[in-house]
Design an enzyme around this catalytic site. Structure first.
Site, PDB file in Angstrom:
ATOM      1  N   LYS A  26       0.904  -1.127   0.227  1.00 44.58           N
ATOM      2  CA  LYS A  26      -0.014   0.191   0.060  1.00 44.58           C
ATOM      3  C   LYS A  26       0.839   1.150  -0.153  1.00 44.58           C
ATOM      4  O   LYS A  26       2.210   1.000   0.143  1.00 44.58           O
ATOM      5  CB  LYS A  26      -0.996   0.030   1.419  1.00 44.58           C
ATOM      6  CG  LYS A  26      -0.195  -0.093   2.472  1.00 44.58           C
ATOM      7  CD  LYS A  26      -1.091  -0.273   3.579  1.00 44.58           C
ATOM      8  CE  LYS A  26      -0.340  -0.085   5.125  1.00 44.58           C
ATOM      9  NZ  LYS A  26      -1.274  -0.439   6.067  1.00 44.58           N
ATOM     10  N   ARG A 126     -10.604  -0.183  14.437  1.00 49.57           N
ATOM     11  CA  ARG A 126     -10.545   0.488  13.317  1.00 49.57           C
ATOM     12  C   ARG A 126     -11.610  -0.232  12.452  1.00 49.57           C
ATOM     13  O   ARG A 126     -12.664   0.704  12.116  1.00 49.57           O
ATOM     14  CB  ARG A 126      -9.058   0.293  12.591  1.00 49.57           C
ATOM     15  CG  ARG A 126      -9.039   1.229  11.467  1.00 49.57           C
ATOM     16  CD  ARG A 126      -7.381   1.343  11.198  1.00 49.57           C
ATOM     17  NE  ARG A 126      -6.824   0.193  10.484  1.00 49.57           N
ATOM     18  CZ  ARG A 126      -5.609   0.056  10.572  1.00 49.57           C
ATOM     19  NH1 ARG A 126      -4.873   1.072  10.198  1.00 49.57           N
ATOM     20  NH2 ARG A 126      -5.141  -0.988   9.828  1.00 49.57           N
ATOM     21  N   HIS A 155      -5.834  -7.294  13.081  1.00 48.01           N
ATOM     22  CA  HIS A 155      -4.680  -6.399  13.100  1.00 48.01           C
ATOM     23  C   HIS A 155      -4.369  -5.967  14.624  1.00 48.01           C
ATOM     24  O   HIS A 155      -5.508  -5.586  15.166  1.00 48.01           O
ATOM     25  CB  HIS A 155      -5.253  -5.154  12.292  1.00 48.01           C
ATOM     26  CG  HIS A 155      -3.819  -4.418  11.699  1.00 48.01           C
ATOM     27  ND1 HIS A 155      -2.622  -4.863  11.511  1.00 48.01           N
ATOM     28  CD2 HIS A 155      -3.813  -2.984  11.977  1.00 48.01           C
ATOM     29  CE1 HIS A 155      -1.883  -3.907  11.280  1.00 48.01           C
ATOM     30  NE2 HIS A 155      -2.560  -2.860  11.686  1.00 48.01           N
ATOM     31  N   ARG A 209       0.962 -10.810   6.952  1.00 43.15           N
ATOM     32  CA  ARG A 209       1.161  -9.675   6.075  1.00 43.15           C
ATOM     33  C   ARG A 209       2.224  -8.671   6.421  1.00 43.15           C
ATOM     34  O   ARG A 209       2.480  -8.268   7.627  1.00 43.15           O
ATOM     35  CB  ARG A 209      -0.131  -8.827   6.727  1.00 43.15           C
ATOM     36  CG  ARG A 209      -1.495  -9.336   6.381  1.00 43.15           C
ATOM     37  CD  ARG A 209      -2.502  -8.471   6.433  1.00 43.15           C
ATOM     38  NE  ARG A 209      -2.574  -7.915   7.599  1.00 43.15           N
ATOM     39  CZ  ARG A 209      -2.959  -8.459   8.964  1.00 43.15           C
ATOM     40  NH1 ARG A 209      -3.511  -9.560   8.925  1.00 43.15           N
ATOM     41  NH2 ARG A 209      -2.958  -7.668  10.023  1.00 43.15           N
ATOM     42  N   TYR A 254      16.332  30.715   3.970  1.00 38.45           N
ATOM     43  CA  TYR A 254      15.247  31.659   4.413  1.00 38.45           C
ATOM     44  C   TYR A 254      15.627  32.174   5.783  1.00 38.45           C
ATOM     45  O   TYR A 254      15.872  31.304   6.668  1.00 38.45           O
ATOM     46  CB  TYR A 254      13.896  30.967   4.157  1.00 38.45           C
ATOM     47  CG  TYR A 254      13.471  30.926   2.897  1.00 38.45           C
ATOM     48  CD1 TYR A 254      13.374  32.239   1.825  1.00 38.45           C
ATOM     49  CD2 TYR A 254      13.396  29.727   2.094  1.00 38.45           C
ATOM     50  CE1 TYR A 254      12.997  31.772   0.523  1.00 38.45           C
ATOM     51  CE2 TYR A 254      12.899  29.511   0.866  1.00 38.45           C
ATOM     52  CZ  TYR A 254      12.890  30.529   0.095  1.00 38.45           C
ATOM     53  OH  TYR A 254      12.277  30.651  -1.152  1.00 38.45           O
ATOM     54  N   CYS A 300      14.706  24.186   2.281  1.00 36.26           N
ATOM     55  CA  CYS A 300      13.382  24.954   1.334  1.00 36.26           C
ATOM     56  C   CYS A 300      12.904  23.782   0.727  1.00 36.26           C
ATOM     57  O   CYS A 300      12.961  22.925   1.014  1.00 36.26           O
ATOM     58  CB  CYS A 300      14.282  25.874   0.244  1.00 36.26           C
ATOM     59  SG  CYS A 300      15.819  26.869   0.857  1.00 36.26           S
ATOM     60  N   ASP A 302      12.641  22.937  -2.468  1.00 39.47           N
ATOM     61  CA  ASP A 302      13.145  22.185  -3.528  1.00 39.47           C
ATOM     62  C   ASP A 302      14.850  22.039  -3.324  1.00 39.47           C
ATOM     63  O   ASP A 302      15.391  21.394  -4.118  1.00 39.47           O
ATOM     64  CB  ASP A 302      12.672  22.987  -5.128  1.00 39.47           C
ATOM     65  CG  ASP A 302      11.367  23.368  -4.927  1.00 39.47           C
ATOM     66  OD1 ASP A 302      10.546  22.422  -4.922  1.00 39.47           O
ATOM     67  OD2 ASP A 302      11.220  24.615  -5.168  1.00 39.47           O
TER      68      ASP A 302
HETATM   69  C1  LIG Z   1      -0.527  -1.672   6.986  1.00 44.44           C
HETATM   70  C2  LIG Z   1      -0.880  -2.825   7.419  1.00 44.44           C
HETATM   71  C3  LIG Z   1      -0.266  -4.010   7.513  1.00 44.44           C
HETATM   72  C4  LIG Z   1       1.384  -3.643   7.578  1.00 44.44           C
HETATM   73  O1  LIG Z   1       1.829  -3.085   8.652  1.00 44.44           O
HETATM   74  P1  LIG Z   1       3.284  -3.183   9.080  1.00 44.44           P
HETATM   75  O2  LIG Z   1       3.482  -2.690  10.482  1.00 44.44           O
HETATM   76  O3  LIG Z   1       4.070  -2.338   8.147  1.00 44.44           O
HETATM   77  O4  LIG Z   1       3.825  -4.657   8.931  1.00 44.44           O
HETATM   78  C5  LIG Z   1      -0.722  -5.176   7.967  1.00 44.44           C
HETATM   79  N1  LIG Z   1      -2.068  -5.228   8.063  1.00 44.44           N
HETATM   80  C6  LIG Z   1      -2.897  -4.084   7.946  1.00 44.44           C
HETATM   81  C7  LIG Z   1      -4.389  -4.482   8.264  1.00 44.44           C
HETATM   82  C8  LIG Z   1      -2.208  -2.930   7.691  1.00 44.44           C
HETATM   83  O5  LIG Z   1      -3.202  -1.869   7.467  1.00 44.44           O
END
Ligand SMILES: *Cc1c(COP(=O)(O)O)cnc(C)c1O
Length: 360
Positions: A26, A126, A155, A209, A254, A300, A302
């Site tokens: 992602k 969430r 999660h 994951r 700046y 800055c 850029d």
């Molecule tokens: C972003 C995300 C992950 C990955 O998390 P890490 O801490 O980078 O491993 C895994 N599961 C879900 C649902 C996420 O949103």
């Protein structure tokens, strides 16, 4: 072997035989480039990929990625048939959503099954099911022909913490919900990077994951030592665009906040906060030829200036994070200085920064 491959192999080796890895790509693969990273992760042994939103999944399909793609966020139900048509799996977090899709599928005569992963909210707060009863109703509904029950997951909120109390509470809820199912889908996943690193013994699932650990960074910052031999995948490197000698008393950037105390060499770099190197990095340092060089004056939009120990030619490489000689600045070092986490440093790197892929 490249670092990404090394990191995936390291995680896989620590899991029971037959465990699967979903590469979390992602947010443009944590800033590293969605498609090249997804392809490299799949070559290195990941079974599929996770994205945050449907558009990211569609981009992968457009670019020819054929393996499992799971959208981790909630997709508006009116777009879900686009996912089905493109063989993209969706996360579902409540019964209402499934009922709405069921209705739409009947009205519109959609026949291609939508692959579903049920999200369980065990304490992240969430998205996802919190009630066992609703979960069972969802599993029943998934027997309809317009669905395919492909996965179930949760999660964790604190898997990167030294204190395991809250984590254990989530595990207990997860086990209770999972154990109540008569039939489990092919993909059962509870582990993010931190769980894969520090809670291998607790994982009652067959898929990890892998996010930040695939990119070689520590999800806890510095709180817990890494338990696997992973290494950073990415560096942020620029080169000197302009060099000059500054006379004692002359000021830079700046606000004229930096004034040379003596005659010194100053390099200008073609990078700034619009590239994702934040303005608050003012006062930090970069690496040139294995030496630490302080940032002179404000970053800055850029460009930014750094003090050199001696004259270096235009074109000399400058490391903002990564290795130079025997010195290293990590994305975690940058994050600490900026008062954030390494994830945000990676994902902030903006589009105009060219991504170059090398085997190292
Ligand atoms: C972003 C995300 C992950 C990955 O998390 P890490 O801490 O980078 O491993 C895994 N599961 C879900 C649902 C996420 O949103």
């Amino acid at each position: 072997m490249n670092a990404l491959q090394n990191n995936i192999i390291a995680q896989k080796a620590a899991l029971p035989a037959g465990s699967k890895i979903l590469a979390v790509v992602k947010a443009n693969a944590y800033g590293n480039g969605l498609v090249p990273v997804a392809q490299a992760a799949l070559r290195a042994g990941a079974t599929g990929t996770c994205v945050a939103i449907l558009d990211e999944g569609l981009e992968l399909r457009d670019q020819g990625v054929t393996s499992l793609i799971l959208v981790l966020g909630i997709t508006p139900v009116e777009y879900a048939h686009v996912a089905a048509e493109n063989n993209i799996s969706l996360t579902v977090g409540d019964l209402d959503w499934l009922q709405q899709y069921h209705h739409l599928a009947q009205v519109n005569n959609w026949t291609v099954p939508l692959k579903v992963h049920l999200g369980l909210d065990t304490g992240m707060g969430r998205i996802g099911f919190t009630s066992v009863d609703q979960l069972h109703q969802a599993v029943e509904l998934l027997k309809q022909p317009e669905f395919e029950f492909e996965g179930i997951f949760t999660h964790f909120a604190t898997a990167d913490s030294e204190d395991h109390t809250y984590f254990q509470k989530q595990v207990a809820r997860w086990n209770k919900m999972i154990d109540s199912l008569k039939v489990k889908p092919p993909y059962v996943h509870m582990a993010n990077s931190a769980t894969g690193l520090w809670h291998q013994d607790t994982i009652t699932a067959n898929t990890v994951r892998m996010g930040i650990s695939m990119y070689g960074l520590n999800p806890s910052g510095r709180e817990l030592p890494l338990s696997l031999p992973i290494k950073p995948v990415s560096s942020l490197i620029t080169s000197i665009s302009f060099v000059k000698q500054l006379r004692a008393g002359e000021s830079v950037s700046y606000g004229a906040t930096y004034t040379a105390q003596e005659d010194e060499w100053l390099a200008t770099l073609p990078v700034g906060y619009a590239d994702g190197y934040e303005r608050r990095m003012t006062g930090f340092h970069v690496l040139v030829d294995g030496q630490i060089c302080p940032i002179a004056g404000r970053v800055c939009m850029d460009q930014m200036m750094v003090r050199l120990p001696q004259k270096y030619p235009v074109g000399t490489p400058v490391v903002l994070f990564g290795r130079s000689g025997d010195k290293e600045i990590t994305a975690t070092d940058v994050a600490d200085y900026a008062g954030t986490i390494n994830y945000e440093i990676l994902t902030n790197i903006s589009r105009r920064v060219r991504r170059i892929y090398v085997d190292k």
